[in-house]
Design a protein around this motif. Structure first.
Motif, short mmCIF file in Angstrom:
data_model
loop_
_atom_site.label_atom_id
_atom_site.label_comp_id
_atom_site.label_asym_id
_atom_site.label_seq_id
_atom_site.Cartn_x
_atom_site.Cartn_y
_atom_site.Cartn_z
N GLY A 32 -53.93 39.75 76.07
CA GLY A 32 -54.77 40.77 76.68
C GLY A 32 -54.36 42.17 76.28
N THR A 33 -53.12 42.34 75.80
CA THR A 33 -52.62 43.66 75.41
C THR A 33 -52.44 43.78 73.90
OG1 THR A 33 -51.44 43.85 77.52
CG2 THR A 33 -50.77 45.34 75.76
N ASN A 34 -51.85 42.76 73.27
CA ASN A 34 -51.55 42.83 71.84
C ASN A 34 -52.01 41.57 71.11
OD1 ASN A 34 -49.98 45.35 71.87
ND2 ASN A 34 -48.45 44.14 73.00
N ILE A 35 -52.22 41.73 69.81
CA ILE A 35 -52.42 40.61 68.90
C ILE A 35 -51.24 40.57 67.95
CG2 ILE A 35 -53.84 39.63 67.06
CD1 ILE A 35 -56.23 41.11 68.28
N GLU A 36 -50.57 39.43 67.86
CA GLU A 36 -49.46 39.27 66.92
C GLU A 36 -49.82 38.21 65.90
OE1 GLU A 36 -44.66 38.38 66.59
OE2 GLU A 36 -45.63 38.37 68.55
N VAL A 37 -49.56 38.50 64.65
CA VAL A 37 -49.84 37.58 63.55
C VAL A 37 -48.55 37.39 62.77
CG1 VAL A 37 -51.09 37.27 61.38
CG2 VAL A 37 -52.27 38.22 63.37
N GLY A 38 -48.23 36.14 62.44
CA GLY A 38 -47.01 35.86 61.69
C GLY A 38 -47.25 34.87 60.57
N ALA A 88 -58.20 39.59 61.03
CA ALA A 88 -58.34 39.47 59.57
C ALA A 88 -57.49 40.52 58.86
CB ALA A 88 -59.80 39.60 59.18
N ASP A 89 -57.48 41.74 59.39
CA ASP A 89 -56.66 42.79 58.79
C ASP A 89 -55.17 42.46 58.87
OD1 ASP A 89 -58.91 44.26 58.20
OD2 ASP A 89 -58.75 45.59 59.94
N LEU A 90 -54.74 41.91 60.01
CA LEU A 90 -53.33 41.58 60.19
C LEU A 90 -52.93 40.40 59.32
CD1 LEU A 90 -53.00 41.99 64.08
CD2 LEU A 90 -52.12 43.52 62.30
N VAL A 91 -53.83 39.44 59.13
CA VAL A 91 -53.55 38.31 58.23
C VAL A 91 -53.31 38.84 56.82
CG1 VAL A 91 -54.53 36.26 57.14
CG2 VAL A 91 -54.78 36.59 59.61
N ALA A 92 -54.15 39.77 56.38
CA ALA A 92 -53.95 40.36 55.06
C ALA A 92 -52.64 41.13 54.99
CB ALA A 92 -55.12 41.29 54.73
N GLU A 93 -52.26 41.77 56.09
CA GLU A 93 -51.03 42.58 56.11
C GLU A 93 -49.77 41.73 55.97
OE1 GLU A 93 -48.72 45.63 59.18
OE2 GLU A 93 -50.90 45.37 59.35
N VAL A 94 -49.74 40.54 56.58
CA VAL A 94 -48.52 39.73 56.50
C VAL A 94 -48.36 39.09 55.12
CG1 VAL A 94 -48.42 39.27 58.97
CG2 VAL A 94 -49.59 37.64 57.47
N GLY A 95 -49.45 39.00 54.36
CA GLY A 95 -49.35 38.55 52.97
C GLY A 95 -48.96 37.09 52.83
N GLY A 96 -48.14 36.81 51.81
CA GLY A 96 -47.74 35.43 51.54
C GLY A 96 -48.87 34.65 50.87
N ASP A 97 -48.74 33.34 50.93
CA ASP A 97 -49.73 32.44 50.33
C ASP A 97 -50.09 31.34 51.32
OD1 ASP A 97 -51.43 31.37 48.43
OD2 ASP A 97 -49.84 30.20 47.46
N PRO A 98 -50.68 31.72 52.46
CA PRO A 98 -50.95 30.72 53.50
C PRO A 98 -52.09 29.78 53.12
CG PRO A 98 -51.93 32.83 54.10
CD PRO A 98 -51.12 33.07 52.85
N SER A 128 -62.74 32.27 59.76
CA SER A 128 -62.75 31.64 58.44
C SER A 128 -63.62 32.43 57.47
CB SER A 128 -63.24 30.20 58.55
OG SER A 128 -63.18 29.55 57.30
N ASP A 129 -64.76 32.91 57.95
CA ASP A 129 -65.64 33.73 57.10
C ASP A 129 -64.94 35.01 56.65
OD1 ASP A 129 -67.67 31.88 57.33
OD2 ASP A 129 -68.77 32.99 58.87
N ARG A 130 -64.12 35.59 57.53
CA ARG A 130 -63.46 36.85 57.21
C ARG A 130 -62.25 36.69 56.29
NH1 ARG A 130 -65.93 37.58 62.08
NH2 ARG A 130 -66.50 39.70 62.75
N THR A 131 -61.62 35.52 56.32
CA THR A 131 -60.37 35.34 55.58
C THR A 131 -60.47 34.36 54.43
OG1 THR A 131 -59.63 33.58 57.07
CG2 THR A 131 -59.00 35.86 57.65
N GLY A 132 -61.47 33.50 54.44
CA GLY A 132 -61.59 32.47 53.42
C GLY A 132 -60.63 31.32 53.61
N LEU A 133 -59.99 31.23 54.79
CA LEU A 133 -59.01 30.18 55.06
C LEU A 133 -59.52 29.27 56.19
CD1 LEU A 133 -55.75 32.33 55.01
CD2 LEU A 133 -56.42 30.62 53.30
N PRO A 134 -59.11 27.99 56.18
CA PRO A 134 -59.45 27.12 57.30
C PRO A 134 -58.72 27.58 58.57
CG PRO A 134 -57.95 26.01 55.81
CD PRO A 134 -58.35 27.29 55.13
#
Length: 313
Positions: A10-16, A45-55, A91-97
């Motif tokens: 409710g306060t933050n979104i964390e992506v890892g 979607a922005d945070l997923v791009a920020e963490v990078g890697g090859d998920p 999925s539409d925003r990231t191209g990932l399942p």
């Protein structure tokens, strides 16, 4: 194999970005938007791009009832009325399942796989944040129920006709122990003439709401109103957890979320003491503890959902 775990609160979104050994390789965090589901999905979607890697996939934990890839009800996020197709939208925003789960369930999954609940077969998880989430492990397996709504400890009714909860009912645990509800109670009491440092602490810390760090500071300062409202929340948790223990007889209760991270084992001990009078036959093996992974519990659990889905094909 790398997967991404997303924990929406409710306060933050964390992506890892998480590896095969459940270790978080990189993370990013942002405030949860209040404009509705599309804004939340854009931030994720922005945070997923920020963490990078090859998920190879994304696991998403959301604070509400989820079923077949959709969030059916999300009481603690503004603008979430009708069911939302989060799987398709992300999925539409990231191209990932994408795989979807309840935030309390994925938080406990993370602790069961790599934290405080590892090695335990019967566990109740209680997540204290903006609201009160929960999860269950029964018989050595995560238990979601027939429609994915099991473990909702925050919406166990502990007082008939009690305070209004964000879910629309009255007397839920969350109506007394969720941070948003406690903030509402504080402001009502201040309007009635009570004094507290909570509001000034919120301003001093630059917070938009009374976050866990604000409550921690007020309680450490001995603020009378903060202690009173917090004690009411702990009492409600005791009643609700006691009811669950009488039904399920688990041997471990894991307390997680922002308040647990700030207040530590003292909070777990206090909740255990509040629960004891409401348990018919307390197990001598019953133990209360704080989540070991902190903010990463939900990220690790959500990433594991994605990994399992990819492996299953």
């Amino acid at each position: 194999m790398q997967t991404v775990g997303v924990d929406v609160g409710g306060t933050n979104i964390e992506v890892g970005l998480v590896g095969d050994d459940h270790e978080v390789l990189g993370n990013a965090k942002q405030n949860t938007p209040v404009e509705g589901p599309d804004a939340v999905l854009d931030v994720i979607a922005d945070l997923v791009a920020e963490v990078g890697g090859d998920p190879v996939g994304i696991g998403l934990g959301i604070p509400g009832v989820v079923h077949e890839g959709r969030a059916l009800t999300v009481p603690n996020l503004p603008g979430w009325g009708d069911p939302v197709d989060l799987v398709g939208g992300l999925s539409d925003r990231t191209g990932l399942p994408v795989v979807l789960g309840n935030d309390g369930n994925v938080g406990l999954l993370g602790e069961w796989l790599h934290g405080a609940a590892k090695g335990h077969d019967d566990v109740l998880g209680v997540w204290l944040g903006t609201g009160v989430g929960g999860g269950l492990v029964l018989g050595g397996r995560p238990y979601l129920g027939s429609h994915g709504a099991a473990g909702e400890i925050g919406h166990v009714v502990v007082r008939d006709g009690g305070q209004l909860c964000g879910c629309g009912r009255r007397g839920c645990v969350e109506a007394y122990a969720g941070r948003r509800s406690m903030q509402t109670a504080v402001r009502a009491l201040v309007d009635a003439g009570r004094e507290t440092t909570l509001e000034q602490l919120r301003i001093d810390k630059g917070k938009e709401s009374m976050t866990s760090s604000v409550w921690e500071a007020a309680l450490e300062d001995g603020d009378d109103l903060a202690q009173e409202v917090f004690a009411t929340g702990v009492d409600a948790l005791g009643v609700g957890i006691g009811a669950v223990l009488n039904v399920l007889d688990v041997d471990l209760v894991v307390i997680g979320g922002g308040l647990a991270e700030k207040l530590g084992s003292d909070l777990a001990d206090r909740i255990a003491e509040s629960t004891r009078p409401w348990v018919m036959r307390p197990s001598p093996d019953l133990r209360f503890c704080v989540a070991a992974l902190g903010d990463d519990s939900g990220v690790v659990g959500a990433a594991a959902l994605s990994r399992s889905s990819v492996i299953a094909g």
